[in-house]
Design a protein around this motif. Structure first.
Motif, PDB file in Angstrom:
ATOM      1  N   PRO A 219      40.592  17.875  70.622  1.00 17.82           N
ATOM      2  CA  PRO A 219      42.091  17.501  70.550  1.00 17.82           C
ATOM      3  C   PRO A 219      42.783  17.629  69.011  1.00 17.82           C
ATOM      4  N   LEU A 220      41.917  17.501  67.925  1.00 19.48           N
ATOM      5  CA  LEU A 220      42.306  17.559  66.660  1.00 19.48           C
ATOM      6  C   LEU A 220      42.650  19.033  66.601  1.00 19.48           C
ATOM      7  N   TYR A 221      41.620  19.670  66.859  1.00 27.29           N
ATOM      8  CA  TYR A 221      41.877  21.348  66.527  1.00 27.29           C
ATOM      9  C   TYR A 221      42.964  21.906  67.262  1.00 27.29           C
ATOM     10  N   LEU A 222      42.963  21.418  68.499  1.00 32.26           N
ATOM     11  CA  LEU A 222      44.345  21.826  69.559  1.00 32.26           C
ATOM     12  C   LEU A 222      45.632  21.331  68.692  1.00 32.26           C
ATOM     13  N   GLY A 223      45.662  20.120  68.399  1.00 33.53           N
ATOM     14  CA  GLY A 223      46.820  19.561  67.364  1.00 33.53           C
ATOM     15  C   GLY A 223      47.312  20.332  66.383  1.00 33.53           C
ATOM     16  N   LEU A 224      46.280  20.565  65.625  1.00 30.75           N
ATOM     17  CA  LEU A 224      46.375  21.478  64.314  1.00 30.75           C
ATOM     18  C   LEU A 224      46.726  22.951  64.494  1.00 30.75           C
ATOM     19  N   ALA A 225      46.332  23.383  65.549  1.00 30.51           N
ATOM     20  CA  ALA A 225      46.523  24.997  65.805  1.00 30.51           C
ATOM     21  C   ALA A 225      48.016  24.794  66.433  1.00 30.51           C
ATOM     22  N   LEU A 226      48.416  24.134  67.306  1.00 29.53           N
ATOM     23  CA  LEU A 226      49.586  24.156  68.067  1.00 29.53           C
ATOM     24  C   LEU A 226      50.879  23.453  67.309  1.00 29.53           C
ATOM     25  N   LEU A 227      50.701  22.492  66.747  1.00 33.35           N
ATOM     26  CA  LEU A 227      51.930  21.887  66.018  1.00 33.35           C
ATOM     27  C   LEU A 227      52.342  22.416  64.671  1.00 33.35           C
ATOM     28  N   PRO A 228      51.586  22.155  63.574  1.00 40.43           N
ATOM     29  CA  PRO A 228      51.884  22.888  62.526  1.00 40.43           C
ATOM     30  C   PRO A 228      51.568  24.149  62.437  1.00 40.43           C
ATOM     31  N   GLY A 229      50.858  24.747  63.387  1.00 42.56           N
ATOM     32  CA  GLY A 229      50.407  26.157  63.668  1.00 42.56           C
ATOM     33  C   GLY A 229      51.345  27.122  64.307  1.00 42.56           C
ATOM     34  N   LEU A 230      51.260  27.150  65.593  1.00 38.22           N
ATOM     35  CA  LEU A 230      51.925  27.989  66.444  1.00 38.22           C
ATOM     36  C   LEU A 230      53.467  27.713  66.488  1.00 38.22           C
ATOM     37  N   LEU A 231      53.724  26.480  66.909  1.00 35.51           N
ATOM     38  CA  LEU A 231      55.213  25.999  67.067  1.00 35.51           C
ATOM     39  C   LEU A 231      56.017  26.388  65.674  1.00 35.51           C
ATOM     40  N   ALA A 232      55.318  25.834  64.493  1.00 38.95           N
ATOM     41  CA  ALA A 232      55.884  25.713  63.232  1.00 38.95           C
ATOM     42  C   ALA A 232      56.183  27.360  62.939  1.00 38.95           C
ATOM     43  N   MET A 233      55.227  28.219  63.082  1.00 39.63           N
ATOM     44  CA  MET A 233      55.426  29.570  62.676  1.00 39.63           C
ATOM     45  C   MET A 233      56.475  30.382  63.457  1.00 39.63           C
ATOM     46  N   LEU A 234      56.336  30.010  64.830  1.00 41.84           N
ATOM     47  CA  LEU A 234      57.382  30.506  65.873  1.00 41.84           C
ATOM     48  C   LEU A 234      58.839  30.292  65.215  1.00 41.84           C
ATOM     49  N   LEU A 235      59.052  28.982  64.906  1.00 47.79           N
ATOM     50  CA  LEU A 235      60.418  28.609  64.054  1.00 47.79           C
ATOM     51  C   LEU A 235      60.619  29.174  62.954  1.00 47.79           C
ATOM     52  N   TYR A 236      59.697  29.311  61.974  1.00 48.94           N
ATOM     53  CA  TYR A 236      59.626  29.725  60.821  1.00 48.94           C
ATOM     54  C   TYR A 236      60.213  31.147  60.891  1.00 48.94           C
ATOM     55  N   TYR A 237      59.267  32.142  61.723  1.00 52.94           N
ATOM     56  CA  TYR A 237      59.869  33.549  61.786  1.00 52.94           C
ATOM     57  C   TYR A 237      60.897  33.765  62.442  1.00 52.94           C
ATOM     58  N   ARG A 238      61.553  33.063  63.407  1.00 51.52           N
ATOM     59  CA  ARG A 238      62.931  33.134  63.822  1.00 51.52           C
ATOM     60  C   ARG A 238      63.797  32.832  62.773  1.00 51.52           C
ATOM     61  N   GLY A 239      63.820  31.578  62.066  1.00 48.86           N
ATOM     62  CA  GLY A 239      64.629  31.557  60.882  1.00 48.86           C
ATOM     63  C   GLY A 239      64.611  32.468  59.828  1.00 48.86           C
ATOM     64  N   LEU A 240      63.531  33.065  59.570  1.00 44.29           N
ATOM     65  CA  LEU A 240      63.360  34.018  58.383  1.00 44.29           C
ATOM     66  C   LEU A 240      63.965  35.412  58.777  1.00 44.29           C
ATOM     67  N   ALA A 241      63.782  35.882  59.992  1.00 45.95           N
ATOM     68  CA  ALA A 241      64.611  36.790  60.593  1.00 45.95           C
ATOM     69  C   ALA A 241      66.060  37.045  60.376  1.00 45.95           C
ATOM     70  N   SER A 242      67.003  35.910  59.924  1.00 47.80           N
ATOM     71  CA  SER A 242      68.028  35.895  59.529  1.00 47.80           C
ATOM     72  C   SER A 242      68.364  35.153  58.302  1.00 47.80           C
ATOM     73  N   THR A 243      67.556  35.063  57.555  1.00 46.88           N
ATOM     74  CA  THR A 243      67.778  34.475  56.310  1.00 46.88           C
ATOM     75  C   THR A 243      67.008  35.139  55.155  1.00 46.88           C
ATOM     76  N   PRO A 244      67.758  35.174  54.156  1.00 42.11           N
ATOM     77  CA  PRO A 244      66.951  36.203  52.943  1.00 42.11           C
ATOM     78  C   PRO A 244      65.842  35.312  52.554  1.00 42.11           C
ATOM     79  N   ALA A 245      64.809  35.953  52.148  1.00 42.71           N
ATOM     80  CA  ALA A 245      63.376  35.534  51.675  1.00 42.71           C
ATOM     81  C   ALA A 245      63.460  34.230  50.557  1.00 42.71           C
ATOM     82  N   ALA A 246      64.556  34.604  49.715  1.00 42.23           N
ATOM     83  CA  ALA A 246      64.848  34.097  48.504  1.00 42.23           C
ATOM     84  C   ALA A 246      65.424  32.529  48.858  1.00 42.23           C
TER      85      ALA A 246
END
Length: 314
Positions: A219-246
């Motif tokens: 459960p801890l590994y799944l929580g680590l991978a899915l919440l601050p891992g997969l979900l966070a990175m999907l949101l991050y790259y969607r936001g980065l796609a329309s936001t300057p890196a700076a």
């Protein structure tokens, strides 16, 4: 989206710290064991994303593959290991503070690599955002010596190394989004990191390094991978796609907000939140809101991958 993703990264300690207790006593092996299992789960979850993006992936150039490999091996793999190593010393404030050097690195690289130029109004908000992040990370900024009382040079170096790699990854991610969707880049980030982590663990810990995992920790590994891992990175790259890196790298300063809230409500023994931290949250979010408006008034040209994502969503 980038700021919310960064706040999801702040839930990391709920899962990462408990998992460190039963792994190897060797710091590097211990950190690599944890990050490797995290990425095994992430790669399995990413298989559908990669399959759907197989045509985009087949058209990537050598330079784009180099950027993606730098993101996966450098940021998702090595930087996470370094950050975990820094956390293992128990000097959490030191680690969080030094991680705040990341925007300076990313802004410099964005200027050199992507030719991004911040508007004068945005430059004025850089120190404001940094001050907000500082107030959040240090409960008593009038006595900063308390935060550094247990300073450890190795923890500091590991935190700075992770910060540099993550700052570079923000810029490389913005570059790579020119030809792949944010979902594909998320999957490629995890997939390119996994082989490097496996090799590192084998070199440092041998075959026995792969035999420490326990079913009860799933459960801890799944929580680590899915919440601050997969979900966070999907949101991050969607936001980065329309936001300057700076600008995106400044939004990543929201990372410690969740840590403060977790200490207030979920961590035992619970810690109080200081007035300075509340002010820091308000200052940081205010700066990010203004930066977002500046970006909206002068939107960056969307990368091809971002345009595809928006067209698909519509």
């Amino acid at each position: 989206m980038v700021a919310v993703a960064a706040m999801l990264w702040g839930t990391d300690t709920l899962f990462r710290v408990p998992l460190l207790h039963h792994l190897s006593s060797n710091g590097l092996v211990q950190a690599t064991q944890l990050v490797l299992m995290e990425h095994v789960i992430l790669v399995v979850c990413s298989i559908p994303l990669l399959w759907l993006a197989r045509r985009q992936i087949s058209r990537l150039t050598g330079r784009q593959w180099a950027a993606i490999a730098a993101i996966g091996v450098g940021a998702s793999g090595l930087a996470t290991v370094l950050f975990t190593l820094s956390f293992s010393y128990g000097h959490f404030i030191e680690t969080l503070l030094l991680q705040k050097t990341q925007p300076l690195i990313a802004i410099l690289l964005a200027s050199l690599w992507l030719r991004e130029r911040l508007a004068p109004a945005a430059w004025a908000l850089v120190p404001v955002a940094l001050v907000g992040a500082y107030l959040i990370a240090v409960p008593d900024p009038l006595r900063p010596q308390n935060a550094w009382a247990d300073f450890h040079i190795a923890a500091a170096l590991f935190a700075l190394g992770a910060s540099a790699l993550w700052g570079a990854a923000t810029v490389f991610g913005r570059y790579a989004l020119a030809d792949v969707s944010f979902t594909a880049l998320t999957g490629l980030r995890f997939t390119t990191a996994l082989p490097a982590l496996a090799v590192l663990l084998y070199v440092e810990g041998g075959i026995s390094g792969f035999t420490v995992y326990r079913p009860e920790d799933a459960p801890l590994y799944l929580g680590l991978a899915l919440l601050p891992g997969l979900l966070a990175m999907l949101l991050y790259y969607r936001g980065l796609a329309s936001t300057p890196a700076a600008i995106a790298t400044l939004a990543e300063l929201a990372f410690p907000i969740t840590g403060v809230l977790l200490n207030l409500f979920l961590v035992t023994p619970r810690q109080s939140i200081t007035t300075y931290q509340v002010v820091g949250i308000v200052v940081l979010w205010g700066a990010l809101a203004v930066l977002d408006r500046i970006n909206a008034r002068k939107p960056a040209i969307l990368p091809i991958g971002a345009r595809r994502a928006i067209s698909s969503a519509a």
